[in-house]
Design a protein around this motif. Structure first.
Motif, mmCIF file in Angstrom:
data_model
loop_
_atom_site.group_PDB
_atom_site.id
_atom_site.type_symbol
_atom_site.label_atom_id
_atom_site.label_comp_id
_atom_site.label_asym_id
_atom_site.label_seq_id
_atom_site.Cartn_x
_atom_site.Cartn_y
_atom_site.Cartn_z
ATOM 1 N N ALA A 168 0.911 -1.224 -0.212
ATOM 2 C CA ALA A 168 0.020 -0.121 0.243
ATOM 3 C C ALA A 168 0.977 1.189 0.207
ATOM 4 C CB ALA A 168 -0.821 0.040 1.358
ATOM 5 N N TRP A 169 0.287 2.015 -0.717
ATOM 6 C CA TRP A 169 1.010 3.709 -0.683
ATOM 7 C C TRP A 169 -0.125 4.608 -0.092
ATOM 8 C CZ3 TRP A 169 1.901 -0.191 -4.075
ATOM 9 C CH2 TRP A 169 3.454 -0.070 -4.724
ATOM 10 N N GLY A 170 0.402 5.553 0.581
ATOM 11 C CA GLY A 170 -0.453 6.747 0.654
ATOM 12 C C GLY A 170 0.203 8.022 0.519
ATOM 13 N N ALA A 171 -0.605 9.118 0.117
ATOM 14 C CA ALA A 171 0.046 10.501 -0.286
ATOM 15 C C ALA A 171 -0.829 11.484 0.062
ATOM 16 C CB ALA A 171 0.749 10.711 -1.909
ATOM 17 N N PRO A 172 -0.154 12.546 0.733
ATOM 18 C CA PRO A 172 -0.957 13.741 1.055
ATOM 19 C C PRO A 172 -1.629 14.551 0.230
ATOM 20 C CG PRO A 172 1.244 14.274 1.388
ATOM 21 C CD PRO A 172 1.207 12.834 0.728
ATOM 22 N N ARG A 173 -2.938 15.034 0.542
ATOM 23 C CA ARG A 173 -3.643 16.038 -0.363
ATOM 24 C C ARG A 173 -3.721 17.376 0.200
ATOM 25 N NH1 ARG A 173 -6.891 14.136 -4.398
ATOM 26 N NH2 ARG A 173 -6.764 16.095 -4.973
ATOM 27 N N ALA A 174 -4.125 18.404 -0.421
ATOM 28 C CA ALA A 174 -4.617 19.587 0.215
ATOM 29 C C ALA A 174 -5.594 19.147 1.032
ATOM 30 C CB ALA A 174 -4.699 20.857 -0.800
ATOM 31 N N SER A 175 -5.941 19.919 2.098
ATOM 32 C CA SER A 175 -7.035 19.705 3.000
ATOM 33 C C SER A 175 -8.470 19.763 2.422
ATOM 34 C CB SER A 175 -6.978 20.652 4.372
ATOM 35 O OG SER A 175 -7.540 21.746 3.749
ATOM 36 N N GLY A 176 -9.074 18.611 2.824
ATOM 37 C CA GLY A 176 -10.517 18.402 2.156
ATOM 38 C C GLY A 176 -10.477 17.598 1.097
ATOM 39 N N ASN A 177 -9.511 17.194 0.328
ATOM 40 C CA ASN A 177 -9.531 16.537 -0.524
ATOM 41 C C ASN A 177 -8.968 14.861 -0.309
ATOM 42 O OD1 ASN A 177 -9.912 18.115 -2.573
ATOM 43 N ND2 ASN A 177 -7.817 18.729 -2.658
ATOM 44 N N PRO A 178 -9.612 13.867 -0.696
ATOM 45 C CA PRO A 178 -9.453 12.620 -0.369
ATOM 46 C C PRO A 178 -7.965 12.085 -0.649
ATOM 47 C CG PRO A 178 -10.647 12.560 -2.341
ATOM 48 C CD PRO A 178 -10.677 13.986 -1.887
ATOM 49 N N PRO A 179 -7.201 11.618 0.454
ATOM 50 C CA PRO A 179 -5.779 11.194 0.125
ATOM 51 C C PRO A 179 -5.659 10.315 -1.068
ATOM 52 C CG PRO A 179 -6.601 10.127 2.202
ATOM 53 C CD PRO A 179 -7.713 11.149 1.465
ATOM 54 N N ILE A 180 -4.661 9.939 -1.620
ATOM 55 C CA ILE A 180 -4.183 9.039 -2.626
ATOM 56 C C ILE A 180 -3.791 7.778 -1.947
ATOM 57 C CG2 ILE A 180 -3.026 8.241 -4.570
ATOM 58 C CD1 ILE A 180 -4.327 11.050 -5.191
ATOM 59 N N VAL A 181 -4.636 6.832 -1.949
ATOM 60 C CA VAL A 181 -4.328 5.540 -1.326
ATOM 61 C C VAL A 181 -4.372 4.460 -2.366
ATOM 62 C CG1 VAL A 181 -4.859 4.060 0.479
ATOM 63 C CG2 VAL A 181 -5.374 6.332 0.925
ATOM 64 N N VAL A 182 -3.186 3.661 -2.559
ATOM 65 C CA VAL A 182 -3.023 2.458 -3.359
ATOM 66 C C VAL A 182 -2.885 1.319 -2.457
ATOM 67 C CG1 VAL A 182 -1.680 1.361 -5.186
ATOM 68 C CG2 VAL A 182 -1.921 3.889 -5.474
ATOM 69 N N ASP A 183 -3.910 0.370 -2.412
ATOM 70 C CA ASP A 183 -3.642 -0.508 -1.337
ATOM 71 C C ASP A 183 -4.364 -2.006 -1.741
ATOM 72 O OD1 ASP A 183 -4.049 -2.190 0.731
ATOM 73 O OD2 ASP A 183 -5.782 -1.016 1.546
ATOM 74 N N PHE A 184 -3.487 -2.893 -2.131
ATOM 75 C CA PHE A 184 -4.093 -4.202 -2.708
ATOM 76 C C PHE A 184 -3.251 -5.376 -2.315
ATOM 77 C CE2 PHE A 184 -2.832 -1.740 -6.528
ATOM 78 C CZ PHE A 184 -1.373 -2.029 -6.523
ATOM 79 N N ALA A 185 -3.809 -6.485 -2.460
ATOM 80 C CA ALA A 185 -2.900 -7.845 -2.447
ATOM 81 C C ALA A 185 -2.250 -8.008 -3.628
ATOM 82 C CB ALA A 185 -4.062 -8.917 -2.196
ATOM 83 N N THR A 186 -1.162 -8.716 -3.589
ATOM 84 C CA THR A 186 -0.326 -9.065 -4.903
ATOM 85 C C THR A 186 -0.896 -10.074 -5.346
ATOM 86 O OG1 THR A 186 1.297 -10.021 -3.477
ATOM 87 C CG2 THR A 186 1.582 -7.643 -4.271
ATOM 88 N N ALA A 187 -1.747 -11.030 -4.848
ATOM 89 C CA ALA A 187 -2.508 -11.942 -5.174
ATOM 90 C C ALA A 187 -3.630 -11.600 -6.116
ATOM 91 C CB ALA A 187 -3.259 -12.839 -4.285
ATOM 92 N N THR A 188 -4.070 -12.178 -7.203
ATOM 93 C CA THR A 188 -5.184 -11.708 -8.192
ATOM 94 C C THR A 188 -6.357 -11.409 -7.427
ATOM 95 O OG1 THR A 188 -4.091 -13.155 -9.819
ATOM 96 C CG2 THR A 188 -6.413 -12.452 -10.193
ATOM 97 N N ILE A 189 -6.857 -12.151 -6.414
ATOM 98 C CA ILE A 189 -7.878 -11.858 -5.569
ATOM 99 C C ILE A 189 -7.438 -11.992 -4.330
ATOM 100 C CG2 ILE A 189 -8.808 -14.366 -5.515
ATOM 101 C CD1 ILE A 189 -11.663 -13.210 -5.214
ATOM 102 N N ALA A 190 -7.770 -11.155 -3.056
ATOM 103 C CA ALA A 190 -7.465 -11.349 -1.520
ATOM 104 C C ALA A 190 -8.108 -12.449 -1.202
ATOM 105 C CB ALA A 190 -7.944 -10.103 -1.067
ATOM 106 N N GLU A 191 -7.529 -13.390 -0.374
ATOM 107 C CA GLU A 191 -7.991 -14.556 0.189
ATOM 108 C C GLU A 191 -9.442 -14.480 0.894
ATOM 109 O OE1 GLU A 191 -9.299 -18.021 2.300
ATOM 110 O OE2 GLU A 191 -8.212 -16.521 3.617
#
Ligand code: NAD
Length: 348
Positions: A168-191
């Motif tokens: 997962a990665w997260g990055a800040p945004r100016a206040s009020g904007n949703p943060p950038i969040v990349v977050d996934f299993a490296t499996a094709t589908i999470a167990e």
């Protein structure tokens, strides 16, 4: 299909959290730790990842009963000098240990520009997005990975040697904007998602499962009958999964998912980068806003309504479910209420 079936119901996050906390306290978890774990599960429900939500209470309590989780144990931080630290999760609950690691990485990055913290002897930490989003709220970029029990085959194979190893990665945004969040299993589908598909009799996505003979299968039972999950994106997801083994499993002292004695938990690593060390934070935020503006303005291809930023589906889900309640389908409701009854906790 509606999000909630006829016998299921919707619940406010605060009610679900109270219920989850009562169940965790009933298996001897101190109140403050129970609050963090239950809050984390409900946060996953709010984000739309029900596979990591309150449905986990049943396996969490089972973990206490088998001795995999020491409900009263508390994580301890050890400085490794400079910008490095390690957390000993002491085989207590994973979420409080991961939050201590997150706070430590943020403080190191504030003081040193970057911070790297590992967590060993760590039980399941849940949804990684929660922690990198916390890093992003401090004006920092977070990168997190963990390994997990073997469930995934190496690219080209069909033996379980890797965990579902989320990154997962997260990055800040100016206040009020949703943060950038990349977050996934490296499996094709999470167990956890396969488990839900299996429980309701749905098919697995094509290419997500190989059976015990190495044949691709859309039958979810093929996984539970000795098959394996595949890595997403072929050798690319495989490469990321191997790096999660190295960066999170090995650096944390947990070892690799392929070790014969690896049977539970998440070897974890979290890296925080203070954006303001590299360029003025406002410049960074403006560039992220501009990027988002261009990506959102791009014309959607056939089959798409709009382009979303990473993290946007979870942010939309959180807004919707905060307003409308969290849907819990009947089978999940029955499972957690049976658990509550067995522990003498009032059903939800
Ligand atoms: N602790 C563990 O052992 C463990 C193991 C595996 C997974 N997990 C967790 O399970 C959760 C689910 O993982 P997953 O692999 O099912 O995730 P997923 O496949 O649902 O992908 C989620 C990511 O993709 C982005 N996304 C989804 N749709 C999008 C779209 N249309 N446009 C742009 N971005 C989009 C989301 O914002 C998010 O960053 C994660 O939170 C992960 O951390 C935990």
């Amino acid at each position: 299909m509606s999000e909630v079936d006829e016998q299921g119901a919707r619940y406010q996050a605060s009610d679900l959290k109270r219920f989850g906390q009562a169940i965790l306290e009933a298996v001897d978890t101190p109140r403050d730790l129970a609050s963090i774990v239950a809050g984390s599960l409900v946060e996953a429900n709010l984000a739309g990842h029900d596979s990591h939500g309150v449905i986990r209470l049943t396996s969490y309590v089972a973990g206490v009963r088998t001795g995999q989780v020491q409900p009263t144990a508390r994580a301890v931080v050890e400085s490794l000098g400079d910008a490095c630290a390690r957390v000993d999760g002491a085989w207590g609950w994973g979420q409080p240990a991961a939050h201590i690691a997150t706070d430590t990485a943020v403080n190191l990055a504030r003081a040193k520009g970057v911070g790297l913290v590992t967590v060993g002897r760590c039980n399941h930490i849940g949804r990684l997005g929660e922690y990198v989003e916390k890093v992003s709220r401090a004006g920092q970029i977070g990168l997190m990975a963990c390994n997990s029990p073997p469930a995934v085959a190496p690219y080209g194979g069909y033996t379980r040697l890797l965990g579902t190893n989320p990154i997962a990665w997260g990055a800040p945004r100016a206040s009020g904007n949703p943060p950038i969040v990349v977050d996934f299993a490296t499996a094709t589908i999470a167990e956890g998602k396969l488990r839900i598909a299996h429980a309701i009799g749905s098919k697995a996505p094509l290419g997500a499962v190989v059976d015990k003979h190495g044949q691709p299968s859309t039958d979810t039972a093929a996984f539970y009958d000795g098959g394996a999950l595949t890595t997403f994106g072929g050798y690319k997801g495989f490469g990321l999964s191997v790096m999660a083994e190295l960066m999170a499993g090995m650096l944390s002292g947990t070892g690799s998912s392929s070790d014969p004695d690896y049977n539970h938990g998440n070897g974890t690593a979290l890296f925080a980068i203070d954006v303001g060390r590299f360029l003025p934070a406002d410049d960074f935020m403006e560039q992220v806003d501009a990027l988002e503006g261009r990506l959102h303005a791009a014309r959607p291809a056939a089959g798409f309504d709009a382009i979303q930023m990473p993290g946007e589906p979870e942010w939309r889900s959180r807004s919707r479910r905060t307003a409308e309640g969290i849907p819990i389908p009947s089978a999940a409701l029955a499972a957690i209420n049976d658990l509550a009854e067995a522990l003498g906790v009032s059903p939800i």
